[in-house]
Scaffold this active site. Structure first.
Site, PDB file in Angstrom:
ATOM      1  N   THR A  29       0.841  -1.204   0.000  1.00  0.00           N
ATOM      2  CA  THR A  29       0.000   0.000   0.000  1.00  0.00           C
ATOM      3  C   THR A  29       0.866   1.238   0.000  1.00  0.00           C
ATOM      4  O   THR A  29       2.002   1.213   0.479  1.00  0.00           O
ATOM      5  CB  THR A  29      -0.916   0.049   1.243  1.00  0.00           C
ATOM      6  N   ASN A  52      -0.799   3.972   1.207  1.00  0.00           N
ATOM      7  CA  ASN A  52      -1.658   4.774   2.080  1.00  0.00           C
ATOM      8  C   ASN A  52      -1.137   4.679   3.523  1.00  0.00           C
ATOM      9  O   ASN A  52      -1.254   3.647   4.170  1.00  0.00           O
ATOM     10  CB  ASN A  52      -3.100   4.251   1.967  1.00  0.00           C
ATOM     11  N   ASP A  63      -7.989  -3.604  -0.454  1.00  0.00           N
ATOM     12  CA  ASP A  63      -8.754  -2.580  -1.148  1.00  0.00           C
ATOM     13  C   ASP A  63     -10.025  -2.379  -0.343  1.00  0.00           C
ATOM     14  O   ASP A  63     -10.657  -3.350   0.085  1.00  0.00           O
ATOM     15  CB  ASP A  63      -9.069  -3.035  -2.571  1.00  0.00           C
ATOM     16  N   THR A  64     -10.345  -1.106  -0.110  1.00  0.00           N
ATOM     17  CA  THR A  64     -11.500  -0.790   0.732  1.00  0.00           C
ATOM     18  C   THR A  64     -12.433   0.140  -0.012  1.00  0.00           C
ATOM     19  O   THR A  64     -11.988   1.046  -0.716  1.00  0.00           O
ATOM     20  CB  THR A  64     -11.033  -0.102   2.034  1.00  0.00           C
ATOM     21  N   PHE A  99      -9.143   9.122   8.599  1.00  0.00           N
ATOM     22  CA  PHE A  99      -8.839   9.570   7.233  1.00  0.00           C
ATOM     23  C   PHE A  99     -10.040   9.267   6.341  1.00  0.00           C
ATOM     24  O   PHE A  99     -11.038   8.686   6.780  1.00  0.00           O
ATOM     25  CB  PHE A  99      -7.576   8.890   6.717  1.00  0.00           C
TER      26      PHE A  99
HETATM   27  P1  ITT Z   1      -3.602   1.798  -1.607  1.00  0.00           P
HETATM   28  O1  ITT Z   1      -4.327   1.385  -2.844  1.00  0.00           O
HETATM   29  O2  ITT Z   1      -2.198   2.248  -1.864  1.00  0.00           O
HETATM   30  O3  ITT Z   1      -3.685   0.758  -0.524  1.00  0.00           O
HETATM   31  P2  ITT Z   1      -5.654   3.842  -1.476  1.00  0.00           P
HETATM   32  O4  ITT Z   1      -5.818   5.081  -0.655  1.00  0.00           O
HETATM   33  O5  ITT Z   1      -5.661   3.995  -2.970  1.00  0.00           O
HETATM   34  O6  ITT Z   1      -4.333   3.101  -0.978  1.00  0.00           O
HETATM   35  P3  ITT Z   1      -8.050   2.239  -1.688  1.00  0.00           P
HETATM   36  O7  ITT Z   1      -7.853   2.033  -3.146  1.00  0.00           O
HETATM   37  O8  ITT Z   1      -8.425   1.060  -0.866  1.00  0.00           O
HETATM   38  O9  ITT Z   1      -6.747   2.832  -1.010  1.00  0.00           O
HETATM   39  O10 ITT Z   1      -9.053   3.443  -1.541  1.00  0.00           O
HETATM   40  C1  ITT Z   1      -9.990   3.476  -0.602  1.00  0.00           C
HETATM   41  C2  ITT Z   1     -10.338   4.895  -0.247  1.00  0.00           C
HETATM   42  O11 ITT Z   1     -11.461   4.752   0.622  1.00  0.00           O
HETATM   43  C3  ITT Z   1      -9.257   5.617   0.559  1.00  0.00           C
HETATM   44  O12 ITT Z   1      -8.473   6.473  -0.207  1.00  0.00           O
HETATM   45  C4  ITT Z   1     -10.083   6.392   1.577  1.00  0.00           C
HETATM   46  O13 ITT Z   1     -10.474   7.627   1.054  1.00  0.00           O
HETATM   47  C5  ITT Z   1     -11.298   5.524   1.760  1.00  0.00           C
HETATM   48  N1  ITT Z   1     -11.127   4.665   2.951  1.00  0.00           N
HETATM   49  C6  ITT Z   1     -10.522   3.447   3.014  1.00  0.00           C
HETATM   50  N2  ITT Z   1     -10.541   2.989   4.270  1.00  0.00           N
HETATM   51  C7  ITT Z   1     -11.157   3.922   5.007  1.00  0.00           C
HETATM   52  C8  ITT Z   1     -11.457   4.036   6.379  1.00  0.00           C
HETATM   53  O14 ITT Z   1     -11.102   3.100   7.253  1.00  0.00           O
HETATM   54  N3  ITT Z   1     -12.094   5.135   6.794  1.00  0.00           N
HETATM   55  C9  ITT Z   1     -12.444   6.092   5.928  1.00  0.00           C
HETATM   56  N4  ITT Z   1     -12.187   6.077   4.621  1.00  0.00           N
HETATM   57  C10 ITT Z   1     -11.541   4.997   4.156  1.00  0.00           C
END
Ligand code: ITT
Length: 192
Positions: free
Chosen positions: A8, A10, A69-70, A149
């Protein structure tokens, strides 16, 4: 002791997952592994994007690794922003712009049910495993809190009295999608 690279970029995810790690696991974020790449997320399913991220890093390192992925899935918006959660308001959008778009689309909508869904993809000894964690809750009408976040200021989990952004990390972990998915991963690896 199991050592895993966490695929990741992030840093908020890294901090949350580091807070869950017990003494039997070592999690190495990409930055610490000296890897600086933007991992593609071209698919329209969380599972496929998680696989893409983990596989990209596995091919580079040949070491056990996982990604996650979330997505925030809002019932009244037919599951949006979902897999597009990071870039809902546009390719280079930030959390504030994404939140503003959600709140404007939800104006006047009574059904505020939503869920965060995390899919982890683990590549372990050349095999691929998936783990899922879901946290159900409601979309608030205004932003509340400064912690966390992403969409945390507008999400309140079922059974909680405050938004994710008004919680400490430990409090968020009592409800969180990410914690649930990680617990399964730790349990799986603990049985090996
Ligand atoms: P990586 O792919 O590098 O892991 P990313 O930020 O692109 O990081 P995602 O593709 O999973 O991650 O995007 C999910 C987005 O959803 C993320 O940027 C946040 O804005 C939001 N998100 C994910 N988890 C969250 C949480 O626990 N609380 C609030 N928002 C969340």
């Amino acid at each position: 002791m199991h050592t895993l690279i966490f695929a990741t970029n992030n840093r908020n995810k890294v901090a949350e997952i580091q807070s869950l790690v017990g003494p039997n696991f070592e999690i190495i974020p990409l930055k610490e592994a000296g890897i600086e790449i933007d991992i593609p997320e071209p698919h329209d399913q969380l599972e496929a994007n998680a696989l893409e991220k983990a596989m990209t890093i596995f091919k580079m390192t040949n070491q056990a690794c996982f990604s996650e992925d979330t997505g925030l899935e809002i019932a009244a918006l037919d599951g949006a922003p979902g897999v597009k959660s990071a870039r809902y308001a546009g390719e280079n959008s930030n959390a504030q712009a994404n939140i503003d778009l959600v709140l404007s689309k939800m104006t006047g909508i009574e059904n505020r049910s939503a869920q965060f869904r995390t899919v982890i993809c683990l590549i372990w000894k050349n095999q691929t495993y998936y783990f899922e964690g879901i946290c159900k809750g409601q979309i608030l009408t205004t932003m509340q809190g400064e912690n966390g976040f992403g969409y945390d200021p507008i999400f309140i989990p079922d059974g909680a009295s405050k938004s994710f952004a008004n919680m400490t990390m430990d409090e968020k972990n009592q409800f969180s999608h990410r914690k649930k998915a990680m617990t399964q991963l730790f349990e799986f690896l603990g049985t090996l």
